[in-house]
Scaffold this active site. Sequence first.
Site, short mmCIF file in Angstrom:
data_model
loop_
_atom_site.label_atom_id
_atom_site.label_comp_id
_atom_site.label_asym_id
_atom_site.label_seq_id
_atom_site.Cartn_x
_atom_site.Cartn_y
_atom_site.Cartn_z
N SER A 256 0.82 -1.21 0.00
CA SER A 256 0.00 0.00 0.00
C SER A 256 0.86 1.26 0.00
O SER A 256 1.63 1.46 -0.94
CB SER A 256 -0.94 -0.07 1.20
OG SER A 256 -2.06 0.72 0.93
N HIS A 398 -7.78 -5.61 0.25
CA HIS A 398 -6.51 -4.91 0.40
C HIS A 398 -5.73 -5.45 1.60
O HIS A 398 -6.15 -5.27 2.75
CB HIS A 398 -6.86 -3.43 0.60
CG HIS A 398 -5.70 -2.50 0.59
ND1 HIS A 398 -4.95 -2.26 -0.54
CD2 HIS A 398 -5.16 -1.73 1.57
CE1 HIS A 398 -4.01 -1.38 -0.26
NE2 HIS A 398 -4.11 -1.03 1.01
C1 GTR Z 1 -5.47 4.39 1.82
C2 GTR Z 1 -4.93 5.26 0.73
C3 GTR Z 1 -4.15 4.43 -0.22
C4 GTR Z 1 -3.25 3.43 0.46
C5 GTR Z 1 -3.73 2.93 1.80
C6 GTR Z 1 -2.67 2.36 2.73
O1 GTR Z 1 -6.31 5.03 2.68
O2 GTR Z 1 -5.99 5.89 0.10
O3 GTR Z 1 -3.48 5.25 -1.12
O4 GTR Z 1 -1.98 3.92 0.55
O5 GTR Z 1 -4.37 3.90 2.52
O6 GTR Z 1 -1.51 2.72 2.69
O7 GTR Z 1 -3.05 1.54 3.54
#
Ligand code: GTR
Length: 417
Positions: A256, A398
Amino acid sequence: MKIKYLCGVSIILMLSLLYVDPAAQAQESWQASPATVERLSKSRSEFNYYEDKVPAFTLPDVLTTEKGKKVTSPAIWKNIRREEILELFRENVYGRVPATPYTKTFSLINVDKNAMGGAATLKQVDITISSEGKSLVIHLTLFVPNKAEKPVPAFLLINLGSKNIDPLRQLKVESWPAEEIIDRGYAAAAFSNADVDPDNFDDFKDGIHGLLDRGVRQPDAWGTIAAWAWGASRCMDYFETDKDINRKKVAVVGHSRGGKTVLWAGAEDKRFSMVIANESGCGGAALALRRFGETVARINTAFPHWFCSNYKKYRSNEDAMPVDMHMLIALNAPRAVYVTSADEDLWADPRGSYLSLYHAVPVFRLLKTTTNLPETMPPLNKPVISGRLAYHVRDGVHNLLLKDWNWFMDFAEYTWK
Ligand code: GTR
């Protein structure tokens, strides 16, 4: 005989082309499930999750210099175009590392030759950065497999948060499966991003910014992602002093915001021989011009500290950007790059992430690495490896899981064999 045989083969081929096996159909190129698209669109209605609403766009040409010259040789790439692109990313996206002098020391604060029940040697290394009376410590945790022949290749994880990389292995998490990494004969190393720069917007007072930034902050001054990437390079400095580590085979892994970081770390520091960007999304592998899921406007509002302030100029103005993320991948060529996505993580735009890799292919080819990465995405849970490029879409949401790591290690095995 031969003709008959050929006829036989072509009949079988024709039949197999006509017959579409339902199981094979399920194996087709990944597409977002309509139900997921609908659910996510409802939850964040101001963002686009529909493929047919992606606007038309033209990617900046990775192989044409700013003066309009075609890049036709590795030398022109290396001496002119790569430098231009690197500068464009420093200036417009991640920001520039300050030239402030600092000192750096490595202290081995703990060694346990019998870690993980004897499978590994644990080394805890404090990397201390000092400048003008102030200092900061990056705590590097490193496990080296006891059985493997030295020096060993290593995976360095940029860990998000601080509790997840327990050196005593009482707390084990899938995002850093150190035991499994050791089991496959690799060193497992990790540091926490917050050691280098806490993940909050405090106008760049804390972390490494508080130590190295001088004077009035410039619009191209480094943001927090560039700071984390810089931290990864300081770990690499340590690896170069450790005889157990094969410095030519170090992969930097991030998830991420960590995924965005590793792509930039590999661009700035060619000592990383493999970059693994897990679900890196906007500001990482995903093409900004697609404006799918998270956008440049949103990321700059939600995380104003991640990038340099020039990046804010492109809020809802992506067409004005002199770069897109296929060029970030290209900065890592000809080294190995693994990009991933997750089926339900449309926020991070799986297709846009894959297309970045695909559009970086001409640079890998120019640099004489063979890759035939196709334009179509692989099926769900089927990694595609083509030369130094790899990609997968994992089922689920995610996250960074053991399943992802196992595929990373397969790729490493293939690349470093
Ligand atoms: C989210 C963000 C993403 C990603 C994520 C993370 O909220 O929108 O770009 O980086 O966080 O790092 O967990």
